[in-house]
Write a protein that holds these residues in place. Structure first.
Motif, PDB file in Angstrom:
ATOM      1  N   PRO A  44       0.798  -1.228   0.000  1.00  0.00           N
ATOM      2  CA  PRO A  44       0.000   0.000   0.000  1.00  0.00           C
ATOM      3  C   PRO A  44       0.830   1.277   0.000  1.00  0.00           C
ATOM      4  O   PRO A  44       0.453   2.249  -0.654  1.00  0.00           O
ATOM      5  CB  PRO A  44      -0.848  -0.114   1.279  1.00  0.00           C
ATOM      6  N   PHE A  67      -9.745   9.611  -0.328  1.00  0.00           N
ATOM      7  CA  PHE A  67      -8.963   8.390  -0.178  1.00  0.00           C
ATOM      8  C   PHE A  67      -9.403   7.629   1.057  1.00  0.00           C
ATOM      9  O   PHE A  67      -9.589   8.201   2.133  1.00  0.00           O
ATOM     10  CB  PHE A  67      -7.466   8.710  -0.051  1.00  0.00           C
ATOM     11  N   GLN A  68      -9.552   6.305   0.888  1.00  0.00           N
ATOM     12  CA  GLN A  68      -9.789   5.426   2.028  1.00  0.00           C
ATOM     13  C   GLN A  68      -9.010   4.142   1.823  1.00  0.00           C
ATOM     14  O   GLN A  68      -8.764   3.729   0.680  1.00  0.00           O
ATOM     15  CB  GLN A  68     -11.285   5.096   2.172  1.00  0.00           C
ATOM     16  N   GLU A  69      -8.645   3.511   2.930  1.00  0.00           N
ATOM     17  CA  GLU A  69      -7.904   2.252   2.864  1.00  0.00           C
ATOM     18  C   GLU A  69      -8.557   1.264   3.814  1.00  0.00           C
ATOM     19  O   GLU A  69      -8.889   1.616   4.954  1.00  0.00           O
ATOM     20  CB  GLU A  69      -6.443   2.486   3.274  1.00  0.00           C
TER      21      GLU A  69
ATOM     22  N   PHE B  40      -5.585  15.566  -0.872  1.00  0.00           N
ATOM     23  CA  PHE B  40      -6.247  14.297  -0.623  1.00  0.00           C
ATOM     24  C   PHE B  40      -7.058  14.398   0.661  1.00  0.00           C
ATOM     25  O   PHE B  40      -6.589  14.914   1.679  1.00  0.00           O
ATOM     26  CB  PHE B  40      -5.221  13.168  -0.525  1.00  0.00           C
ATOM     27  N   GLU B  41      -8.271  13.886   0.567  1.00  0.00           N
ATOM     28  CA  GLU B  41      -9.149  13.832   1.744  1.00  0.00           C
ATOM     29  C   GLU B  41      -9.047  12.403   2.281  1.00  0.00           C
ATOM     30  O   GLU B  41      -9.645  11.482   1.727  1.00  0.00           O
ATOM     31  CB  GLU B  41     -10.582  14.164   1.312  1.00  0.00           C
ATOM     32  N   VAL B  42      -8.273  12.236   3.346  1.00  0.00           N
ATOM     33  CA  VAL B  42      -7.972  10.907   3.864  1.00  0.00           C
ATOM     34  C   VAL B  42      -8.889  10.626   5.048  1.00  0.00           C
ATOM     35  O   VAL B  42      -8.879  11.361   6.041  1.00  0.00           O
ATOM     36  CB  VAL B  42      -6.496  10.817   4.306  1.00  0.00           C
ATOM     37  N   LYS B  43      -9.674   9.574   4.946  1.00  0.00           N
ATOM     38  CA  LYS B  43     -10.654   9.258   5.994  1.00  0.00           C
ATOM     39  C   LYS B  43     -10.310   7.928   6.655  1.00  0.00           C
ATOM     40  O   LYS B  43      -9.964   6.960   5.977  1.00  0.00           O
ATOM     41  CB  LYS B  43     -12.052   9.126   5.389  1.00  0.00           C
ATOM     42  N   VAL B  44     -10.441   7.915   7.985  1.00  0.00           N
ATOM     43  CA  VAL B  44     -10.263   6.689   8.752  1.00  0.00           C
ATOM     44  C   VAL B  44     -11.402   6.609   9.756  1.00  0.00           C
ATOM     45  O   VAL B  44     -11.768   7.611  10.367  1.00  0.00           O
ATOM     46  CB  VAL B  44      -8.910   6.690   9.497  1.00  0.00           C
ATOM     47  N   ILE B  62      -0.627  11.517   1.163  1.00  0.00           N
ATOM     48  CA  ILE B  62      -1.476  10.520   1.817  1.00  0.00           C
ATOM     49  C   ILE B  62      -0.709   9.763   2.900  1.00  0.00           C
ATOM     50  O   ILE B  62      -1.214   9.526   3.997  1.00  0.00           O
ATOM     51  CB  ILE B  62      -2.042   9.520   0.790  1.00  0.00           C
ATOM     52  N   ASN B  63       0.520   9.357   2.585  1.00  0.00           N
ATOM     53  CA  ASN B  63       1.275   8.564   3.563  1.00  0.00           C
ATOM     54  C   ASN B  63       1.555   9.373   4.830  1.00  0.00           C
ATOM     55  O   ASN B  63       1.503   8.836   5.935  1.00  0.00           O
ATOM     56  CB  ASN B  63       2.565   8.038   2.937  1.00  0.00           C
ATOM     57  N   LYS B  66      -1.636   9.412   6.750  1.00  0.00           N
ATOM     58  CA  LYS B  66      -1.857   8.115   7.396  1.00  0.00           C
ATOM     59  C   LYS B  66      -1.026   7.987   8.662  1.00  0.00           C
ATOM     60  O   LYS B  66      -1.513   7.511   9.683  1.00  0.00           O
ATOM     61  CB  LYS B  66      -1.485   6.986   6.433  1.00  0.00           C
TER      62      LYS B  66
END
Lengths: 223, 346
Positions: A44, A67-69, B40-44, B62-63, B66
């Motif tokens: 990833p 973005f989603q993972e 980037f719209e990063v969702k968790v 993104i990384n 994260k």
């Protein structure tokens, strides 16, 4: 060159400079079509680096990209799937810079191939609203099951590590109809049918969400 | 000859300026099309602290987003391990088991939270009281049993244990002790807010400036969703499903809501919910919901509880409240920010 001519030429150059904001507006107003790109991989970090660079070069989106993972349980085929608007973009067969760039990423990630417990990376952009089609069932943050919303199912049991829930899918709605938890709060949530809606059993750590996208009026709700 | 040279120079100048203007225009169109400022719209999302926690980070990498989010969620898990009364190994659980027998040493962080809780209680006329544990257990809101109206004698007995004055905090050795057997600390009105504040700090320490954190309705919004576009926060309507009471733009702010609709039961047509009034031992009856905006989620959490119970809050705080009769009240400081009152949540 006489003075009149100089002023005339300078005005022309000034028009060129002054048109910069207009150019930006024109460029941004021609937003590319919405897209969703799903990438299943066991690398990833590398995939994210490569795709981020690709997005910056490609002009697939000019504003922001969602973005989603998620971790996937079990065996899956690692691959890249790009939907532009409603159309599948088959980058192995298409021509052009974007197709070549995606081929390059696929080669670097050694895709397609069979993977065990890979990661699902989802990139999307655009304001489109899409119907819910898939019921995604998560144990923690691992995607365990994907069910079709248009296929009725009664009493589909989902086992988690700390509990279980029973789902029913009927008439494109899904509800939790049974749960092993004490308070059964999840059973009182009712049925969901809209894109992005969620049911959660907190003690069991089981989350049920519908895919698709609905334009949201707010980014977060306090309750 | 001179005339011909002037004419050719004029033509050259004309072409040069024309070319310059066109090149500038094209360069800017190209830059606008393929600029290197993709966000980037990063969702968790994770289930944590007994609720659903959603985090959205806006970032160019993104990384990096994260890594920041992993750290933030780990920080919330750490705080939960420290303070949750549902975990037998947490310091709060150890306090509840042993503090009536002997002073219990705790970490500086736990001690500081307890001191702040005492400060809130003093400031808020004793109506925010973390020793309310015996009452919440009696009603069944925190335990595994059913929610039920307790007998009057049991209620009086539990109420006698609810008083922060019976908790001794010893600064010199950071120990906690109870003066009465049966006392219990319940940090439900402060711990989640504190955990979110710690996650906020963690994200900021990782250089993340634009994000939204939502832990079961306790929210913090930082920066902007996009340049020039603020985060939009909705306040849930306490009675109408899928409807918002209000929406507003927020930046660098915490929001928390206390409501009678999350944990409740209905007995004989009467709603009994989890926000207890320490004075009566019964669920507070002044409000259906109370939402407060503050600089930290912990403070917003505490003040929302207070506003729910009393129906009052100093006007310099921003709040919106629904009374028991369904009337909507908001502070003057909030009215200017409100987009609208009412509307669908989606």
């Amino acid at each position: 060159m006489n003075r009149r001519l100089f002023l005339k030429r300078s005005a022309l150059a000034a028009v060129g400079v002054a048109s910069i904001p207009t150019a930006r507006v024109l460029a941004c107003s021609t937003e590319p079509p919405a897209f969703t790109l799903r990438l299943v991989t066991d690398q990833p970090g590398l995939a994210i680096d490569r795709m981020s660079a690709l997005f910056r070069r490609s002009g697939l989106a000019t504003s922001h990209i969602r973005f989603q993972e998620h971790a996937l349980a079990g065996h899956h085929i690692g691959d890249i799937v790009l939907m532009r608007g409603q159309r599948l973009f088959n980058f192995w067969q298409e021509q052009g810079a974007l197709a070549q760039a995606l081929q390059g990423v696929a080669h670097e990630l050694d895709l397609p191939r069979r993977l065990e417990h890979p990661q699902l990376l989802t990139f999307s952009a655009g304001q489109q609203t899409t119907k819910a089609k898939t019921v995604n069932v998560f144990q923690g943050d691992v995607l365990m099951h994907q069910l079709q919303l248009d296929q009725n199912r009664a009493n589909y049991r989902v086992e988690g590590t700390t509990g279980s829930v029973t789902l029913t899918i009927k008439d494109r709605q899904v509800a939790i109809v049974g749960a092993s938890c004490k308070h059964k709060t999840c059973m009182k949530l009712g049925a969901i049918h809209q894109p992005g809606e969620t049911l959660i059993c907190v003690p069991s750590r089981i989350t049920v969400t519908l895919d698709g996208r609905q334009a949201k009026r707010v980014d977060g709700i306090t309750f | 000859m001179v005339v011909k040279r002037n004419e050719s120079m004029a033509l050259l100048s004309k072409r040069w300026f024309s070319l310059l203007a066109v090149l500038v225009l094209l360069a800017q169109v190209a830059a606008a099309q393929t600029g290197d400022t993709v966000w980037f719209e990063v969702k968790v999302s994770k289930v944590l602290m007994g609720t659903h926690v959603d985090a959205t980070v806006m970032h160019a990498d993104i990384n990096a987003a994260k890594r920041a989010l992993v750290a933030a969620f780990m920080e919330m898990e750490r705080v939960e391990d420290l303070l949750s009364s549902h975990l037998p190994t947490s310091e709060v659980s150890i306090i509840n088991r042993e503090a009536a027998q002997h002073p219990v040493p705790v970490q500086e962080e736990t001690f500081a939270i307890l001191q702040r809780a005492v400060g809130y209680s003093t400031r808020l006329d004793g109506l925010f009281d973390i020793t309310i544990g015996p009452l919440t257990s009696l009603w069944g809101f925190n335990g595994d049993g059913e929610i039920a109206i307790p007998e009057h004698a049991h209620l009086e007995s539990a109420q006698s244990l609810v008083d922060l004055k019976h908790v001794d905090l010893n600064r010199s050795d950071t120990t906690v002790s109870f003066q009465k057997t049966g006392m219990r600390i319940d940090l439900g009105g402060i711990a989640k807010g504190y955990a979110v504040d710690r996650a906020v700090a963690t994200l900021q320490e990782h250089g993340v400036a634009n994000f939204l954190l939502n832990a079961g309705g306790d929210l913090y919004v930082a920066g902007e969703k996009q340049p020039g576009q603020a985060w939009k926060v909705g306040v849930k309507h306490p009675r109408q499903q899928d409807t918002l009471l209000a929406t507003l733009a927020a930046k660098d702010q915490a929001v928390a809501t206390s409501g009678d609709y999350e944990r409740f039961t209905e007995i004989g047509g009467q709603r009994y919910h989890h926000i207890l009034d320490p004075r009566s031992g019964y669920p507070a009856t002044q409000s259906q919901s109370a939402t407060v905006f503050a600089s930290t989620v912990e403070e917003a959490d505490v003040l929302a509880t207070y506003l729910f119970i009393t129906g009052e809050l100093a006007q310099h705080h921003a709040f919106i409240r629904v009374t028991a009769d369904g009337e909507v009240q908001s502070s003057p400081t909030l009215e200017a920010k409100l987009f609208r009152v009412g509307g669908k949540s989606e």
